[in-house]
Design an enzyme around this catalytic site. Structure first.
Site, PDB file in Angstrom:
ATOM      1  N   ALA A  97       0.864  -1.131  -0.128  1.00 34.50           N
ATOM      2  CA  ALA A  97      -0.066  -0.175  -0.414  1.00 34.50           C
ATOM      3  C   ALA A  97       0.935   1.031  -0.143  1.00 34.50           C
ATOM      4  O   ALA A  97       0.592   2.421  -0.560  1.00 34.50           O
ATOM      5  CB  ALA A  97      -1.122  -0.077   1.037  1.00 34.50           C
TER       6      ALA A  97
ATOM      7  N   ARG B 213       9.987   8.575  -2.708  1.00 28.64           N
ATOM      8  CA  ARG B 213      11.388   8.636  -3.226  1.00 28.64           C
ATOM      9  C   ARG B 213      11.427   8.047  -4.789  1.00 28.64           C
ATOM     10  O   ARG B 213      12.833   8.028  -5.430  1.00 28.64           O
ATOM     11  CB  ARG B 213      12.531   8.173  -1.768  1.00 28.64           C
ATOM     12  CG  ARG B 213      12.420   9.048  -0.571  1.00 28.64           C
ATOM     13  CD  ARG B 213      13.858   8.172  -0.387  1.00 28.64           C
ATOM     14  NE  ARG B 213      13.036   7.240   0.999  1.00 28.64           N
ATOM     15  CZ  ARG B 213      14.468   6.096   1.491  1.00 28.64           C
ATOM     16  NH1 ARG B 213      15.362   6.049   0.446  1.00 28.64           N
ATOM     17  NH2 ARG B 213      14.098   5.624   1.994  1.00 28.64           N
TER      18      ARG B 213
ATOM     19  N   TYR C 126       6.129  -8.136   1.394  1.00 24.75           N
ATOM     20  CA  TYR C 126       6.485  -6.907   1.263  1.00 24.75           C
ATOM     21  C   TYR C 126       6.289  -6.794  -0.535  1.00 24.75           C
ATOM     22  O   TYR C 126       7.335  -7.423  -1.137  1.00 24.75           O
ATOM     23  CB  TYR C 126       7.418  -6.169   1.932  1.00 24.75           C
ATOM     24  CG  TYR C 126       7.519  -6.184   3.284  1.00 24.75           C
ATOM     25  CD1 TYR C 126       7.611  -7.257   3.799  1.00 24.75           C
ATOM     26  CD2 TYR C 126       7.016  -5.361   3.500  1.00 24.75           C
ATOM     27  CE1 TYR C 126       7.729  -7.287   5.548  1.00 24.75           C
ATOM     28  CE2 TYR C 126       6.616  -4.858   4.741  1.00 24.75           C
ATOM     29  CZ  TYR C 126       7.064  -6.282   6.116  1.00 24.75           C
ATOM     30  OH  TYR C 126       6.954  -6.013   7.307  1.00 24.75           O
ATOM     31  N   GLY C 127       6.012  -6.002  -1.174  1.00 19.02           N
ATOM     32  CA  GLY C 127       5.567  -5.490  -2.435  1.00 19.02           C
ATOM     33  C   GLY C 127       6.481  -4.991  -2.559  1.00 19.02           C
ATOM     34  O   GLY C 127       6.305  -4.846  -3.796  1.00 19.02           O
TER      35      GLY C 127
ATOM     36  N   GLU D 176      11.810  -0.654  16.577  1.00 19.50           N
ATOM     37  CA  GLU D 176      11.772   0.617  14.842  1.00 19.50           C
ATOM     38  C   GLU D 176      13.166   0.822  15.718  1.00 19.50           C
ATOM     39  O   GLU D 176      13.087   1.797  17.171  1.00 19.50           O
ATOM     40  CB  GLU D 176      10.277   0.572  15.001  1.00 19.50           C
ATOM     41  CG  GLU D 176       9.359  -0.284  14.641  1.00 19.50           C
ATOM     42  CD  GLU D 176      10.249  -0.710  13.250  1.00 19.50           C
ATOM     43  OE1 GLU D 176      10.481  -0.174  12.261  1.00 19.50           O
ATOM     44  OE2 GLU D 176      10.053  -2.250  13.536  1.00 19.50           O
TER      45      GLU D 176
ATOM     46  N   ASN E 212      13.663   1.381  -2.328  1.00 21.59           N
ATOM     47  CA  ASN E 212      12.365   2.718  -2.365  1.00 21.59           C
ATOM     48  C   ASN E 212      12.881   4.246  -3.154  1.00 21.59           C
ATOM     49  O   ASN E 212      12.268   4.571  -3.346  1.00 21.59           O
ATOM     50  CB  ASN E 212      12.819   3.180  -0.859  1.00 21.59           C
ATOM     51  CG  ASN E 212      12.032   2.432   0.196  1.00 21.59           C
ATOM     52  OD1 ASN E 212      11.194   1.579   0.557  1.00 21.59           O
ATOM     53  ND2 ASN E 212      13.145   1.583   0.808  1.00 21.59           N
TER      54      ASN E 212
ATOM     55  N   LYS F 105       8.765  -9.160 -42.300  1.00 23.37           N
ATOM     56  CA  LYS F 105       8.197  -8.831 -42.372  1.00 23.37           C
ATOM     57  C   LYS F 105       6.333 -10.133 -42.390  1.00 23.37           C
ATOM     58  O   LYS F 105       6.597  -9.919 -43.748  1.00 23.37           O
ATOM     59  CB  LYS F 105       6.772  -7.479 -42.093  1.00 23.37           C
ATOM     60  CG  LYS F 105       6.272  -7.228 -40.724  1.00 23.37           C
ATOM     61  CD  LYS F 105       4.735  -6.043 -41.026  1.00 23.37           C
ATOM     62  CE  LYS F 105       4.078  -7.446 -42.474  1.00 23.37           C
ATOM     63  NZ  LYS F 105       2.627  -6.214 -42.619  1.00 23.37           N
TER      64      LYS F 105
ATOM     65  N   ASN G  47      17.002 -16.638 -54.896  1.00 22.99           N
ATOM     66  CA  ASN G  47      17.781 -15.426 -54.154  1.00 22.99           C
ATOM     67  C   ASN G  47      16.644 -13.933 -54.166  1.00 22.99           C
ATOM     68  O   ASN G  47      16.716 -13.396 -55.891  1.00 22.99           O
ATOM     69  CB  ASN G  47      19.028 -15.443 -55.102  1.00 22.99           C
ATOM     70  CG  ASN G  47      20.122 -14.292 -54.451  1.00 22.99           C
ATOM     71  OD1 ASN G  47      19.742 -12.792 -54.171  1.00 22.99           O
ATOM     72  ND2 ASN G  47      21.370 -15.370 -54.477  1.00 22.99           N
TER      73      ASN G  47
ATOM     74  N   TYR H 136       1.128  -2.897 -49.409  1.00 23.82           N
ATOM     75  CA  TYR H 136       0.519  -1.663 -48.749  1.00 23.82           C
ATOM     76  C   TYR H 136       0.047  -0.783 -49.823  1.00 23.82           C
ATOM     77  O   TYR H 136       0.577   0.451 -50.355  1.00 23.82           O
ATOM     78  CB  TYR H 136       0.826  -1.308 -47.337  1.00 23.82           C
ATOM     79  CG  TYR H 136       0.195  -0.232 -46.749  1.00 23.82           C
ATOM     80  CD1 TYR H 136      -1.168  -0.884 -46.215  1.00 23.82           C
ATOM     81  CD2 TYR H 136       0.582   0.711 -46.548  1.00 23.82           C
ATOM     82  CE1 TYR H 136      -1.941   0.043 -45.893  1.00 23.82           C
ATOM     83  CE2 TYR H 136      -0.134   1.537 -45.527  1.00 23.82           C
ATOM     84  CZ  TYR H 136      -1.129   1.074 -44.862  1.00 23.82           C
ATOM     85  OH  TYR H 136      -2.185   2.094 -44.427  1.00 23.82           O
TER      86      TYR H 136
END
Ligand code: UD1
Ligand code: CA
Length: 466
Positions: A8, A13, A103-104, A154, A227, A355, A381, A391
Site C-alpha cells: 500500500a 522517493r 512486502y511488495g 523500530e 525505495n 515482416k 535469391n 500496402y
C-alpha cells in the site's frame, strides 16, 4: 499457507506518478516478482494489501489466485495485515494454517528461503526472517535476552543500546493465522511514529509463551527493498547477475556476464541448448529459445522468438515474434518483425527487414530489402534493394515468390503478385503482373546511347546567375 503481501506504500522517493510496486525489475513489476515467489512455494491464497495507485495496481496484476484488499489509509504494517485478515480467514481451512507476510517492494526474496522460514515456523511458532548487517540503520532491531527473541524495536523508538544491535528485522515473517487474528486487533499506536506496528506481535507472542524462531536469507539482497531508483537499479543488477550465473552454470558462454539483460513476465524466460554463445550487450525479452550451437553477436535485441540450432545472429539485429531456422545467418543489422518464419540455411543480411513472411530453406536476401507479407520458396535469391509493395494505403496484399526464383536488384513487387518457379526478374523491375515460371521478366525503359551527342558547354559572355 496463506500469503499477505503489503503493497500500500506510496514510494515517495521514487519521484514518480507510477505506484512504487509497479516499477519494473527485469521487465516485471516489483509486486509481480513477489506474487510469483508466493506462487512458487504453493501459496493457497495470495492476498495483496494495496492503497496508493489503487486500481492501477490491481488492474496490472489481477489474477484468479490473488485477492485484493484496499487499505485506505496507511496506518502501519500491523494495520495493513489486519485489513487482510477477513480475506485470509475466508480461505478454506485458513485458521489452521500459517500466514506468510511479504512486502511488495522486496522483489528478490527466494522461494527456497521462504520454504525454510515456513518449515521453521512449523505448526505453532512465530518465524522471523532476520539478518546480521554492518549498517542496521532504518531497520527494526531484534532484541534478544539470553539468546531468545523478546521484541522488535523500530529505529525511531530505539535507545542507544538498542540501535547498536546489528540483527535486523526483514519484515518477512510466518505466523499461525489464528494467532495473527488474535493479536492484530490488540495492537496500539503508542510509539514514535503513531503507527500500528506489525512488529509488536513479537512481544504478544512472548507473553503467550509461543516459540519464536529466526531464519536468515541465503543472500543479503533477498531482503533488500526498493525505495528509490538507485536501489531499483542495484537490485536489477543483482537479478541480472543471478540470471547470468544460471545460464553459465547450464553451459551457456557469455562474453561478459555483466552485459546481458533478460527481461519478461514469466520465470525462466531464456532457454538455451548446448554450446550457445552470447556476445555483449544483448537484451532478451519474453520467451526466447536458443537451440544448440546458436551464436548471438553483440548488441542484439531478441523478443519472443525461437532460434534454430546452429544459427548465427550477427551483431545489431532486432528480432521479435519470429522463428529463425537451423543454420540460418542473420545480420548484421537485420530486423525480423512479427510473423517472420525462416526455414533452414536462410541468409538475411544487413538492412533487410522481414515482416509477416515465410522464407523457405536455402533462400537469401543479403542486402537492403523489405520483405513484407511474402511467401518465399526455397533457393530464392532476393537481390539488393528489393521491395515488396504490400500496402496500397488501405489494404495489405501478399507477394508469392516460388522456388528457385531470382529477383534482380532494385525490384519492386507490387502485391498481390506471384513470381513463378524458377523465374528471373531483371534488375530494376517494377512487377505489377505475375511473372511466369522459368522466364526472364524485365520492366524497365530500354537503354539507349546517342552517338555523337555533346555535353552542353557554358556560353561565353553571358552574365552569371546568382
Ligand atoms: C518495517 C518494519 C521494520 C523492518 C522494515 C524492513 C514495522 C513496524 N517495521 O519498517 O521492523 O526492519 O520494515 O524494511 O513493520 N505498508 C503498507 N501499509 C502500511 C504501512 C506499510 O502496505 O500502512 C507496506 C509498505 O508499502 C512497505 C512495507 O509495508 O512495502 C513496509 O512498510 P514501511 O513503512 O517501509 O516499514 P518500515 O518503517 O521500513
Ligand atoms: Ca521500509
Amino acid at each position: 499457507m496463506n500469503v499477505v503481501i503489503l503493497a500500500a506504500g506510496q514510494g515517495k522517493r521514487m519521484h514518480s506518478d507510477l505506484p512504487k510496486v509497479l516499477h519494473r525489475l527485469a521487465g516485471k513489476a516489483l509486486l509481480g516478482h513477489v506474487i510469483d515467489a508466493a506462487r512458487e512455494i504453493g501459496a493457497g491464497q495470495i492476498c495483496v494489501v494495496y492503497g496508493h495507485g489503487g486500481e492501477q495496481v490491481r488492474t496490472a496484476l489481477d489474477a484468479p489466485d490473488v485477492t485484493w484488499v484496499r487499505q485506505e489509509q496507511q496506518l502501519g504494517t500491523g494495520h495493513a495485515v489486519l485489513q487482510a485478515m477477513p480475506a485470509v480467514a475466508a480461505a478454506p481451512g485458513a485458521t489452521a494454517t500459517a500466514t506468510l507476510v511479504l512486502y511488495g517492494d522486496v522483489p528478490l526474496i527466494r522461494a527456497s528461503t521462504l520454504r525454510r522460514l515456513s518449515a521453521a515456523a512449523g505448526s505453532g511458532a512465530l518465524a522471523l526472517l532476520t539478518a546480521h548487517v554492518d549498517n542496521p540503520r532504518g531497520y527494526g532491531r531484534i532484541v534478544r535476552v539470553d539468546g531468545e527473541v523478546r521484541q522488535i524495536v523500530e529505529e525511531k523508538d530505539a535507545d542507544v543500546a538498542c540501535r547498536a544491535i546489528r540483527e535486523i528485522n526483514s519484515g518477512i515473517l510466518v505466523a499461525p493465522a489464528a494467532a495473527l487474528a488474535r493479536w492484530l486487533p490488540m495492537l496500539g499506536t503508542r510509539n514514535a511514529q503513531g503507527e500500528y506496528y506489525l512488529t509488536d506481535i513479537v512481544a504478544l507472542a512472548v507473553a503467550e509463551g509461543m516459540p519464536i524462531v529466526t531464519v536468515h536469507p541465503d543472500a543479503a539482497w533477498e531482503i533488500e527493498g526498493v525505495n528509490s531508483k538507485l536501489q531499483l537499479a542495484a537490485l536489477e543488477r543483482v537479478h541480472q547477475r543471478n540470471v547470468a550465473e544460471r545460464l553459465m552454470e547450464a553451459g551457456v558462454t557469455l562474453a561478459d556476464p555483466a552485459r546481458i539483460d533478460v527481461r519478461g513476465e514469466g520465470a525462466c524466460q531464456l532457454s538455451c541448448g548446448r554450446d550457445v554463445s552470447i556476445d555483449v550487450n544483448c537484451v532478451f525479452e519474453g520467451r526466447v529459445e536458443l537451440a544448440d550451437r546458436v551464436v548471438i553477436g553483440a548488441n542484439c535485441v531478441l523478443k519472443n522468438c525461437r532460434i534454430g540450432s546452429g544459427a548465427r545472429i550477427a551483431p545489431f539485429c532486432h528480432i521479435e515474434d519470429a522463428v529463425v531456422g537451423p543454420d540460418d545467418i542473420i545480420g548484421p543489422y537485420a530486423r525480423l518483425r512479427p510473423g517472420t518464419e525462416l526455414g533452414r540455411d536462410v541468409h538475411i543480411g544487413n538492412f533487410v527487414e522481414v515482416k509477416n513472411s515465410t522464407i523457405a530453406d536455402h533462400s537469401k536476401a543479403n542486402h537492403l530489402a523489405y520483405l513484407g507479407d511474402a511467401t518465399i520458396g526455397r533457393r530464392v535469391n532476393v537481390g539488393a534493394g528489393t521491395i515488396t509493395c504490400n500496402y496500397d494505403g488501405a489494404n495489405k496484399f501478399r507477394t508469392v515468390i516460388e522456388d528457385d526464383a531470382f529477383i534482380g536488384s532494385d525490384s519492386q513487387l507490387v502485391a498481390p503478385v506471384t513470381v513463378g518457379r524458377g523465374a528471373t526478374l531483371g534488375a530494376g523491375t517494377t512487377l505489377t503482373r505475375d511473372a511466369p515460371p522459368g522466364q526472364l521478366t524485365v520492366s524497365r525503359a530500354k537503354q539507349m546511347s546517342l552517338p555523337g551527342w555533346k555535353r552542353p558547354a557554358k556560353k561565353a559572355g553571358l552574365p552569371k546567375k546568382d
